[in-house]
Design an enzyme around this catalytic site. Structure first.
Site, PDB file in Angstrom:
ATOM      1  N   PHE A 144     -10.207  -3.815  11.313  1.00  0.00           N
ATOM      2  CA  PHE A 144     -11.186  -3.578  10.206  1.00  0.00           C
ATOM      3  C   PHE A 144     -11.039  -4.232   8.745  1.00  0.00           C
ATOM      4  CE2 PHE A 144      -9.278   0.320  10.195  1.00  0.00           C
ATOM      5  CZ  PHE A 144      -9.109   0.667   8.873  1.00  0.00           C
ATOM      6  N   TYR A 167       0.698  -1.174  -0.070  1.00  0.00           N
ATOM      7  CA  TYR A 167      -0.070   0.045  -0.085  1.00  0.00           C
ATOM      8  C   TYR A 167       0.682   1.171   0.133  1.00  0.00           C
ATOM      9  CZ  TYR A 167      -4.066  -2.896   0.354  1.00  0.00           C
ATOM     10  OH  TYR A 167      -5.059  -3.845   0.197  1.00  0.00           O
TER      11      TYR A 167
HETATM   12  C1  LIG Z   1      -3.239  -8.018  -2.757  1.00  0.00           C
HETATM   13  C2  LIG Z   1      -4.036  -8.082  -3.917  1.00  0.00           C
HETATM   14  C3  LIG Z   1      -5.326  -7.524  -3.557  1.00  0.00           C
HETATM   15  C4  LIG Z   1      -3.472  -7.472  -5.177  1.00  0.00           C
HETATM   16  O1  LIG Z   1      -4.205  -7.539  -6.065  1.00  0.00           O
HETATM   17  P1  LIG Z   1      -3.831  -7.657  -7.692  1.00  0.00           P
HETATM   18  O2  LIG Z   1      -4.982  -7.140  -8.638  1.00  0.00           O
HETATM   19  O3  LIG Z   1      -2.858  -8.503  -8.122  1.00  0.00           O
HETATM   20  O4  LIG Z   1      -2.892  -5.989  -7.655  1.00  0.00           O
HETATM   21  P2  LIG Z   1      -2.566  -5.205  -8.859  1.00  0.00           P
HETATM   22  O5  LIG Z   1      -2.210  -6.203 -10.020  1.00  0.00           O
HETATM   23  O6  LIG Z   1      -3.442  -4.155  -9.044  1.00  0.00           O
HETATM   24  O7  LIG Z   1      -1.105  -4.483  -8.433  1.00  0.00           O
HETATM   25  C5  LIG Z   1      -0.904  -2.972  -8.277  1.00  0.00           C
HETATM   26  C6  LIG Z   1       0.323  -2.858  -7.684  1.00  0.00           C
HETATM   27  O8  LIG Z   1       0.524  -3.371  -6.293  1.00  0.00           O
HETATM   28  C7  LIG Z   1       1.676  -4.500  -6.288  1.00  0.00           C
HETATM   29  N1  LIG Z   1       1.373  -5.571  -5.761  1.00  0.00           N
HETATM   30  C8  LIG Z   1       0.016  -6.393  -5.775  1.00  0.00           C
HETATM   31  N2  LIG Z   1       0.145  -7.174  -4.796  1.00  0.00           N
HETATM   32  C9  LIG Z   1       1.278  -7.033  -4.219  1.00  0.00           C
HETATM   33  C10 LIG Z   1       1.821  -7.816  -2.961  1.00  0.00           C
HETATM   34  N3  LIG Z   1       1.058  -8.840  -2.488  1.00  0.00           N
HETATM   35  N4  LIG Z   1       2.893  -7.328  -2.478  1.00  0.00           N
HETATM   36  C11 LIG Z   1       3.655  -6.383  -3.130  1.00  0.00           C
HETATM   37  N5  LIG Z   1       3.143  -5.468  -4.127  1.00  0.00           N
HETATM   38  C12 LIG Z   1       2.080  -5.992  -4.476  1.00  0.00           C
HETATM   39  C13 LIG Z   1       1.863  -4.714  -7.954  1.00  0.00           C
HETATM   40  O9  LIG Z   1       3.126  -5.137  -8.201  1.00  0.00           O
HETATM   41  C14 LIG Z   1       1.215  -3.355  -8.639  1.00  0.00           C
HETATM   42  O10 LIG Z   1       2.433  -2.519  -8.478  1.00  0.00           O
HETATM   43  P3  LIG Z   1       2.689  -1.476  -9.646  1.00  0.00           P
HETATM   44  O11 LIG Z   1       1.292  -0.888 -10.015  1.00  0.00           O
HETATM   45  O12 LIG Z   1       3.279  -0.395  -8.682  1.00  0.00           O
HETATM   46  O13 LIG Z   1       3.459  -1.978 -10.739  1.00  0.00           O
HETATM   47  C15 LIG Z   1      -4.360  -9.550  -4.337  1.00  0.00           C
HETATM   48  O14 LIG Z   1      -3.116 -10.382  -4.323  1.00  0.00           O
HETATM   49  C16 LIG Z   1      -5.111 -10.352  -3.185  1.00  0.00           C
HETATM   50  O15 LIG Z   1      -6.493 -10.373  -3.295  1.00  0.00           O
HETATM   51  N6  LIG Z   1      -4.586 -11.017  -2.265  1.00  0.00           N
HETATM   52  C17 LIG Z   1      -5.472 -11.748  -1.112  1.00  0.00           C
HETATM   53  C18 LIG Z   1      -6.090 -11.021  -0.288  1.00  0.00           C
HETATM   54  C19 LIG Z   1      -5.458  -9.567   0.397  1.00  0.00           C
HETATM   55  O16 LIG Z   1      -4.393  -9.791   0.827  1.00  0.00           O
HETATM   56  N7  LIG Z   1      -6.233  -8.715   0.307  1.00  0.00           N
HETATM   57  C20 LIG Z   1      -5.421  -7.163   0.730  1.00  0.00           C
HETATM   58  C21 LIG Z   1      -6.181  -6.953   1.982  1.00  0.00           C
HETATM   59  S1  LIG Z   1      -5.489  -5.761   2.894  1.00  0.00           S
END
Ligand SMILES: CC(C)(COP(=O)(O)OP(=O)(O)OC[C@H]1O[C@@H](n2cnc3c(N)ncnc32)[C@H](O)[C@@H]1OP(=O)(O)O)[C@@H](O)C(=O)NCCC(=O)NCCS
Length: 404
Positions: free
Chosen positions: A404, A130
């Site tokens: 949350f 984030y």
């Molecule tokens: C975390 C999660 C939401 C990422 O979703 P995603 O659609 O794959 O992410 P995006 O493709 O939009 O990536 C956006 C950016 O974040 C980065 N990113 C995504 N997941 C990441 C991770 N786990 N760690 C580090 N960077 C991450 C990407 O590299 C990308 O970077 P950039 O735009 O600067 O090149 C997904 O992996 C997920 O659902 N995980 C399990 C549930 C979870 O952890 N939810 C978050 C709760 S707080």
């Protein structure tokens, strides 16, 4: 378009509709490995403003979801700000890394900006996600394992008493009253609607993590909710410790440490928790993990900086970069007698930083000088960095109100 076609997935979010929620529950369960009870989901849903939830759909399946909750956050000095609390973020494992998270956060922040929230908050599943969206970790949480048998109180440690054993659901109004007083003075404190209290008091089997029902100790100025865990060697896991006064904190710790048959006490707490200072051997308290809890993003920098109180006078021009929203700008911040005035300026900046760093400084949990060492806060005047440290410091340690 075919489901899971990595090239052609349309990542454009749309508002969630009522009949999306059963599929959203399933995606949440898939992502977090835990099935949320429909009643708990209803409690959280009651906090979502109209248009506050978005989904991405692919061939009839929900493959991405994110929402924000309407919340209120206590800032240093006791001011309260509306905050959009991002939650329920999930992308299907079949659709990772195609930009769904980015598209949903962009859409939600358009809505959050239109609704005028000066801050966005979240708790993060992983620490690396984030920062790029302008969020900084704003509270520090320590996991402690207290060796209860070794935890002897110093002879001169206070013994204020006043703790009663109560049944949580029977005394919810007393818990609410103490929580509300605590959150009014604690940076990071969050308003907790009755629906979330009812959900906490429901104490469902599935939320117990293999532990006992929830038990409680009540003090006139605080409480502890906890569960007993383990076979044979039993231990306590504290669900929530709230202490409005130091006396309440000491009294509650003495009570927890008085549970003879419990081997240890596990708790998530803040760095200024007093227990180690009360014991003859502070090593009875072992920190098993340390990390972040609340993350903050400043959407309206002048409004946010003016809302909090400060511990020292300060005059500084900040240049803040916001790569996610293309916002930020240069702001003159002047603090006199604890009160700030902050406005956009054309003056030359003394300090440069990204908006996520400002989020980490905001509640006083992290110091400007720490970020300066990492070149994440750039300033040629070390005296000014020290003055930033002094001004942003707080007398009450920031804590996350509740997850949350
Ligand atoms: C975390 C999660 C939401 C990422 O979703 P995603 O659609 O794959 O992410 P995006 O493709 O939009 O990536 C956006 C950016 O974040 C980065 N990113 C995504 N997941 C990441 C991770 N786990 N760690 C580090 N960077 C991450 C990407 O590299 C990308 O970077 P950039 O735009 O600067 O090149 C997904 O992996 C997920 O659902 N995980 C399990 C549930 C979870 O952890 N939810 C978050 C709760 S707080």
């Amino acid at each position: 378009m075919a489901l899971s076609d990595p090239v052609h997935t349309d990542v454009t979010p749309r508002p969630a509709a009522d009949d999306d929620w059963s599929r959203m529950l399933r995606l949440d369960a898939t992502s977090f490995g835990h099935v949320v009870d429909p009643a708990a989901m209803a409690a959280w849903r009651s906090m979502i403003p109209a248009g506050g939830a978005v989904v991405v759909e692919d061939d009839g399946d929900i493959v991405g979801q994110a929402l924000y909750l309407d919340m209120e956050l206590t800032v240093p000095g006791g001011g309260r700000l509306p905050v959009a609390g991002i939650s329920w973020v999930a992308v299907a494992p079949t659709h990772r890394r195609r930009g769904l998270l980015r598209s949903m956060l962009t859409e939600l922040h358009d809505r959050i900006a239109a609704a005028g929230y000066p801050l966005t908050a979240l708790t993060a599943s992983e620490g690396g996600i984030y920062g790029r969206f302008g969020f900084g970790p704003a509270t520090i949480e320590q996991s402690w394992s207290v060796d209860r048998r070794r935890a002897q109180f110093r002879p001169d440690a206070p013994d204020p008493g006043g703790v009663r054993i109560v049944t949580p659901a029977e005394r919810v109004d007393d818990l609410v009253e103490r929580y509300d007083r605590w959150r009014a003075v604690t940076p990071g404190g969050l308003i907790r609607p009755r629906a979330l209290w009812d959900d906490l008091m429901a104490d469902r089997d599935g939320e117990r993590g293999g532990g006992s029902p929830s038990f409680a100790f009540l003090h006139p100025d605080g409480y502890v909710l906890y569960r007993a865990h383990g076979e044979g060697a039993r231990y306590v896991r504290v669900v929530e410790k709230v202490a409005v006064t130091a006396e309440a904190d000491v009294a509650l710790w003495r009570t927890l440490c008085g549970m003879d048959l419990m081997e240890r006490i596990e708790i998530e707490t803040h760095p200024a928790d007093p227990l180690p200072y009360l014991l003859t051997d502070a090593r009875a308290v072992r920190t098993t993990a340390a990390g972040d809890a609340l993350w903050l993003r400043l959407n309206d920098i002048p409004a946010a900086l003016q809302a909090r109180a400060y511990a020292a006078d300060l005059a500084v021009v900040l240049r803040v970069t916001d790569g996610f929203r293309g916002g930020g700008g240069t702001f003159a911040l002047r603090v006199t007698d604890g009160h700030a005035h902050c406005a956009a300026t054309d003056a030359v900046a003394d300090v440069e930083l990204d908006v996520d760093v400002l989020g980490s400084l905001y509640l006083g949990a992290h110091r400007a000088s720490s970020f300066a060492v990492g070149n994440r806060l750039r300033c040629n005047d070390s005296g000014l960095v020290s003055r930033l440290d002094a001004a942003f410091a707080t007398d009450v340690t920031a804590e996350l109100g509740y997850p949350f």
